[in-house]
Design an enzyme around this catalytic site. Structure first.
Site, PDB file in Angstrom:
ATOM      1  N   GLU A  22      45.475 -25.501 -66.214  1.00 11.11           N
ATOM      2  CA  GLU A  22      45.669 -26.807 -66.843  1.00 11.11           C
ATOM      3  C   GLU A  22      44.539 -27.154 -67.803  1.00 11.11           C
ATOM      4  O   GLU A  22      44.726 -27.929 -68.743  1.00 11.11           O
ATOM      5  CB  GLU A  22      45.795 -27.893 -65.766  1.00 11.11           C
ATOM      6  N   HIS A  80      47.494  -3.854 -51.248  1.00  9.95           N
ATOM      7  CA  HIS A  80      48.742  -3.139 -50.997  1.00  9.95           C
ATOM      8  C   HIS A  80      49.887  -3.677 -51.852  1.00  9.95           C
ATOM      9  O   HIS A  80      51.056  -3.460 -51.533  1.00  9.95           O
ATOM     10  CB  HIS A  80      49.095  -3.234 -49.501  1.00  9.95           C
ATOM     11  N   LYS A  87      56.898 -34.973 -68.203  1.00 12.30           N
ATOM     12  CA  LYS A  87      57.041 -36.293 -67.583  1.00 12.30           C
ATOM     13  C   LYS A  87      57.900 -37.216 -68.444  1.00 12.30           C
ATOM     14  O   LYS A  87      58.717 -37.992 -67.935  1.00 12.30           O
ATOM     15  CB  LYS A  87      55.651 -36.915 -67.373  1.00 12.30           C
TER      16      LYS A  87
END
Length: 422
Positions: free
Chosen positions: A270, A296, A412
């Site tokens: 961000e 792994h 938003k």
């Protein structure tokens, strides 16, 4: 104390010219200017008195001692830092036997699952939103208010809010006579863990806040007393090699770092994924791994995949718990694993980290290391402030605004428009 080691010289793209004293000094002066001009208030957090927090902890200690649950209602920077530090330090004896829960997801399955486990009379709810208008937080807050009837006069002391000074949540809290703490507006959420947003919950959990802040103070003094320090050198490399190594991998060797890794991803992503001052898209992609588990899985891609990654190894020199040892047992057919018999799991984890790092360096992958002597409040404070300073330095070198998040705001706005047209 934490120890820093850079081994970028192994990279074929290493160019010492970007590490000249003059270039490092220029970046150092930019960060100094940010601090002095109040561009971000996080620089000053390690040195604040926080008398309001200590007063609350002292005056309400009887109430706090009888709690069983601490519920944080907040998202992103309002919750990730607290979650990270608690995960790193929850093994300590001073950590109170208080269940820490987070309401940060609007998934109804998660909401029901969390709320079914708690009773209001055993719980303190802390609502954290800098703006006071974060849609996830306000939606969850409204639900909790109704579900537990927390505005009843006998229940209000089980509710506490933390927000910006003069925010809508601040004014609502004052009107409803709800205990409220404030954060200065120039402290962004992802840089707020050493503000009241993180310190108050951590203090309630029993952690030594003075030691946590002392660690951050140590890192601040280290940085600002040395204009050619290792943080600046690492930032210069990452910014200079943004095109060659656009991905930064944090390989943390202990499961206790899992939530710290998440905090790092938010801080890095961000803060650094931005348009620069010329309108060009910039940034470094954060990837967080846990060793030895991810040896792994993702390690294969680092070793033989595209050489577009730098890797940071994060480890602990000594764990405070009683050592656990691998039994000296020989099993038929498994003799090839006997070379670790009798060793402690801590030693195994350390050598796995070292071996993985050496194998990566052999492939000319640029690496650096961060080693904590011990997991304690002071070392964690140093680690938190290290990453905040590093983020600021890389942002300054990329010529972006490290502290805004316009890309998030676009989403938003679209969300609000969609609800308006329902």
């Amino acid at each position: 104390m934490i120890h820093l080691e850079n081994t970028y010289q192994s990279s074929p793209n290493y160019d010492s010219s970007f590490l000249s004293k003059e270039s490092l000094q220029a970046c150092f002066e930019k960060i100094q200017a940010e601090k002095e001009n109040g561009v971000s208030g996080y620089y000053h957090l390690p040195f604040q008195e926080n008398s309001d927090i200590f007063t609350y902890l002292r005056e309400y200690h009887c109430f706090l001692d009888n709690l069983k649950n601490l519920v944080i209602i907040g998202i992103g920077g309002s919750s990730l830092g607290t979650k990270a530090i608690d995960a790193l330090l929850s093994h300590q004896h001073n950590r109170r036997r208080l269940k820490l829960r987070f309401l940060e997801h609007t998934d109804p399955i998660v909401i029901n699952k969390e709320l079914q486990r708690i009773k209001w009379e055993e719980t303190l709810f802390i609502v954290i939103s800098k703006s006071g208008l974060t849609i996830e937080t306000t939606s969850l807050f409204k639900y909790v208010l109704k579900h537990f009837n927390l505005l009843d006069s006998k229940r209000k002391n089980h509710l506490l809010t933390i927000s910006d000074e003069d925010s809508p949540l601040f004014h609502w809290s004052k009107e409803q006579k709800i205990q409220n703490f404030t954060i200065k507006p120039n402290i962004g959420g992802r840089f707020s863990v050493l503000s009241t947003a993180g310190l108050l919950p951590l203090g309630i959990l029993g952690y030594n806040l003075q030691s946590l802040l002392k660690g951050a103070q140590n890192m601040s003094r280290y940085f600002f007393k040395n204009p050619t320090n290792e943080i600046l050198k690492k930032a210069a490399f990452l910014a200079h090699c943004e095109t060659n190594y656009p991905i930064n991998v944090l390989f943390s060797y202990s499961s206790v770092f899992r939530h710290f890794n998440t905090w790092y991803v938010q801080l890095w992503g961000e803060s650094l994924g931005k348009l620069d001052y010329t309108g060009q898209k910039r940034g470094l992609t954060p990837i967080a791994l846990i060793g030895s588990i991810d040896q792994h899985s993702f390690l294969q891609l680092i070793m033989q995949g595209p050489q577009n990654k730098s890797v940071t190894f994060l480890s602990v020199e000594k764990f405070s718990q009683k050592p656990l040892y691998i039994p000296n047992i020989k099993l038929k057919g498994l003799e090839s694993t006997d070379f670790v018999n009798g060793a402690s799991f801590n030693k195994l984890l350390q050598l796995q980290c070292i071996s993985t790092k050496e194998s990566i360096i052999a492939e000319n992958v640029p690496t650096d290391s961060i080693t904590l002597d011990l997991l304690c409040e002071e070392s964690v404070g140093e680690l938190i402030f290290y990453y905040e300073l590093l983020t600021s330095c890389v942002g300054a070198l990329l010529q972006i605004d490290t502290y805004n998040q316009p890309g998030v705001e676009f989403g938003k706005k679209i969300l609000r428009e969609k609800f308006t047209h329902i």
